[in-house]
Motif scaffolding. Structure first.
Motif, PDB file in Angstrom:
ATOM      1  N   VAL A   5       0.834  -1.205   0.000  1.00 57.98           N
ATOM      2  CA  VAL A   5       0.000   0.000   0.000  1.00 57.98           C
ATOM      3  C   VAL A   5       0.864   1.249   0.000  1.00 57.98           C
ATOM      4  O   VAL A   5       2.058   1.196   0.281  1.00 57.98           O
ATOM      5  CB  VAL A   5      -0.930   0.050   1.241  1.00 57.98           C
ATOM      6  CG1 VAL A   5      -1.861  -1.145   1.283  1.00 57.98           C
ATOM      7  CG2 VAL A   5      -0.146   0.178   2.530  1.00 57.98           C
ATOM      8  N   MET A  42      -6.078  12.376   1.034  1.00 58.86           N
ATOM      9  CA  MET A  42      -7.191  12.206   0.103  1.00 58.86           C
ATOM     10  C   MET A  42      -7.577  13.555  -0.508  1.00 58.86           C
ATOM     11  O   MET A  42      -7.390  14.597   0.100  1.00 58.86           O
ATOM     12  CB  MET A  42      -8.391  11.582   0.826  1.00 58.86           C
ATOM     13  CG  MET A  42      -8.148  10.137   1.212  1.00 58.86           C
ATOM     14  SD  MET A  42      -9.519   9.393   2.115  1.00 58.86           S
ATOM     15  CE  MET A  42      -9.218  10.052   3.755  1.00 58.86           C
ATOM     16  N   HIS A  91     -11.881  11.682  -3.997  1.00 58.62           N
ATOM     17  CA  HIS A  91     -11.979  10.462  -3.192  1.00 58.62           C
ATOM     18  C   HIS A  91     -13.178  10.463  -2.242  1.00 58.62           C
ATOM     19  O   HIS A  91     -13.447   9.459  -1.590  1.00 58.62           O
ATOM     20  CB  HIS A  91     -10.703  10.260  -2.365  1.00 58.62           C
ATOM     21  CG  HIS A  91      -9.471  10.133  -3.189  1.00 58.62           C
ATOM     22  ND1 HIS A  91      -8.398  10.999  -3.069  1.00 58.62           N
ATOM     23  CD2 HIS A  91      -9.133   9.253  -4.160  1.00 58.62           C
ATOM     24  CE1 HIS A  91      -7.462  10.648  -3.921  1.00 58.62           C
ATOM     25  NE2 HIS A  91      -7.884   9.589  -4.601  1.00 58.62           N
ATOM     26  N   GLY A 126      -5.478   8.500   3.093  1.00 56.30           N
ATOM     27  CA  GLY A 126      -6.132   7.407   2.403  1.00 56.30           C
ATOM     28  C   GLY A 126      -5.134   6.276   2.282  1.00 56.30           C
ATOM     29  O   GLY A 126      -3.923   6.508   2.143  1.00 56.30           O
ATOM     30  N   PHE A 178      -4.113   3.319  -0.125  1.00 61.44           N
ATOM     31  CA  PHE A 178      -4.300   2.968  -1.523  1.00 61.44           C
ATOM     32  C   PHE A 178      -3.524   1.692  -1.852  1.00 61.44           C
ATOM     33  O   PHE A 178      -2.374   1.525  -1.431  1.00 61.44           O
ATOM     34  CB  PHE A 178      -3.809   4.097  -2.433  1.00 61.44           C
ATOM     35  CG  PHE A 178      -4.600   5.367  -2.302  1.00 61.44           C
ATOM     36  CD1 PHE A 178      -5.632   5.645  -3.182  1.00 61.44           C
ATOM     37  CD2 PHE A 178      -4.325   6.272  -1.287  1.00 61.44           C
ATOM     38  CE1 PHE A 178      -6.375   6.813  -3.066  1.00 61.44           C
ATOM     39  CE2 PHE A 178      -5.061   7.447  -1.163  1.00 61.44           C
ATOM     40  CZ  PHE A 178      -6.086   7.715  -2.049  1.00 61.44           C
ATOM     41  N   ASP A 179      -4.154   0.806  -2.596  1.00 63.05           N
ATOM     42  CA  ASP A 179      -3.489  -0.390  -3.085  1.00 63.05           C
ATOM     43  C   ASP A 179      -2.435   0.040  -4.102  1.00 63.05           C
ATOM     44  O   ASP A 179      -2.722   0.830  -5.012  1.00 63.05           O
ATOM     45  CB  ASP A 179      -4.517  -1.331  -3.729  1.00 63.05           C
ATOM     46  CG  ASP A 179      -3.878  -2.539  -4.367  1.00 63.05           C
ATOM     47  OD1 ASP A 179      -3.179  -3.285  -3.652  1.00 63.05           O
ATOM     48  OD2 ASP A 179      -4.071  -2.732  -5.586  1.00 63.05           O
ATOM     49  N   GLU A 203      -4.119   1.271  -7.324  1.00 63.11           N
ATOM     50  CA  GLU A 203      -4.240   2.658  -6.866  1.00 63.11           C
ATOM     51  C   GLU A 203      -5.644   2.979  -6.353  1.00 63.11           C
ATOM     52  O   GLU A 203      -6.034   4.127  -6.249  1.00 63.11           O
ATOM     53  CB  GLU A 203      -3.777   3.656  -7.933  1.00 63.11           C
ATOM     54  CG  GLU A 203      -2.314   3.469  -8.288  1.00 63.11           C
ATOM     55  CD  GLU A 203      -1.778   4.565  -9.193  1.00 63.11           C
ATOM     56  OE1 GLU A 203      -2.508   5.516  -9.512  1.00 63.11           O
ATOM     57  OE2 GLU A 203      -0.604   4.450  -9.570  1.00 63.11           O
ATOM     58  N   GLU A 204      -6.388   1.934  -6.003  1.00 61.85           N
ATOM     59  CA  GLU A 204      -7.742   2.096  -5.471  1.00 61.85           C
ATOM     60  C   GLU A 204      -7.673   2.496  -3.994  1.00 61.85           C
ATOM     61  O   GLU A 204      -6.846   1.978  -3.238  1.00 61.85           O
ATOM     62  CB  GLU A 204      -8.493   0.762  -5.602  1.00 61.85           C
ATOM     63  CG  GLU A 204      -9.869   0.773  -4.991  1.00 61.85           C
ATOM     64  CD  GLU A 204     -10.536  -0.599  -5.008  1.00 61.85           C
ATOM     65  OE1 GLU A 204     -11.649  -0.700  -4.472  1.00 61.85           O
ATOM     66  OE2 GLU A 204      -9.961  -1.568  -5.540  1.00 61.85           O
ATOM     67  N   LEU A 205      -8.553   3.407  -3.583  1.00 60.10           N
ATOM     68  CA  LEU A 205      -8.694   3.773  -2.186  1.00 60.10           C
ATOM     69  C   LEU A 205      -9.354   2.604  -1.462  1.00 60.10           C
ATOM     70  O   LEU A 205     -10.478   2.210  -1.803  1.00 60.10           O
ATOM     71  CB  LEU A 205      -9.545   5.039  -2.036  1.00 60.10           C
ATOM     72  CG  LEU A 205      -9.853   5.490  -0.606  1.00 60.10           C
ATOM     73  CD1 LEU A 205      -8.576   5.865   0.142  1.00 60.10           C
ATOM     74  CD2 LEU A 205     -10.823   6.667  -0.627  1.00 60.10           C
ATOM     75  N   SER A 256      -8.607   4.058   5.264  1.00 61.67           N
ATOM     76  CA  SER A 256      -8.031   5.302   5.771  1.00 61.67           C
ATOM     77  C   SER A 256      -7.347   5.026   7.106  1.00 61.67           C
ATOM     78  O   SER A 256      -7.652   4.057   7.797  1.00 61.67           O
ATOM     79  CB  SER A 256      -9.108   6.378   5.931  1.00 61.67           C
ATOM     80  OG  SER A 256     -10.089   5.971   6.866  1.00 61.67           O
TER      81      SER A 256
END
Length: 186
Positions: free
Chosen positions: A14, A19, A23, A70, A72-73, A77-79, A82
């Protein structure tokens, strides 16, 4: 010097970053998941409105006494969650941390990776001596994750939270800078 910038707020799987307005919708979705409502805070587990999330989201941007990121992967790059640093006590050099991960990303080491990244950020860039957190006694996955991050259980608040029709304990965890430094050398 470049090596420090490449590693800044990046874990194994990650990365953490502030954010942005784009987002907000995904953040609100994550915060209203059942598992987040039940495990992330001690409020009555009732979904927040879009206005509530917008107000919170706007309040954290630019605030320098709290650091909310945030999660993120790295690949998509997905949220996916948190985490943050809050309740900083500059006089005593302590802070609290918290984390929330989307249900489909739980039990995959993501939370541990994100928490280790957050802890590294705190001890490398903020003059904090002790990190603290609270976790509900029934949240076994989070407790295992925190122990992997070298946080130690320091106490118990008995019958502190009402969930699932009865009262449960809340465990207090902490991590001292010296203990973290010693683990980094090993």
């Amino acid at each position: 010097m470049e090596q420090y910038f490449n590693r800044f707020l990046t874990g194994q799987r990650v990365f953490l970053k502030q954010m942005e307005q784009s987002h907000l919708e995904r953040f609100a979705q994550l915060e209203n998941e059942k598992c987040t409502l039940l495990l992330a805070n001690d409020d009555i587990p009732f979904p927040s409105t879009a206005e509530d999330h917008t107000t919170f989201f706007n309040s954290i941007s630019g605030k320098k006494e709290e650091f909310i990121f945030g999660i993120f992967d790295k690949q998509s790059e997905e949220l996916i969650g948190s985490c943050g640093v809050f309740a900083i006590n500059w006089k005593n050099s302590t802070c609290y941390v918290g984390i929330s991960i989307a249900s489909e990303w739980q039990n995959k080491g993501i939370g541990t990776d994100a928490m280790n990244t957050l802890i590294s950020f705190i001890f490398n860039y903020i003059p904090i001596h002790k990190i603290k957190l609270q976790v509900f006694s029934f949240n076994a996955n989070a407790i295992r994750s925190y122990k992997k991050c070298h946080l130690e259980q320091e106490g118990t608040l008995r019958n502190e939270i009402f969930r699932f029709g009865k009262f449960h304990d809340v465990f207090l965890f902490g991590l001292l800078r010296d203990d973290w430094n010693a683990k980094q050398i090993q």
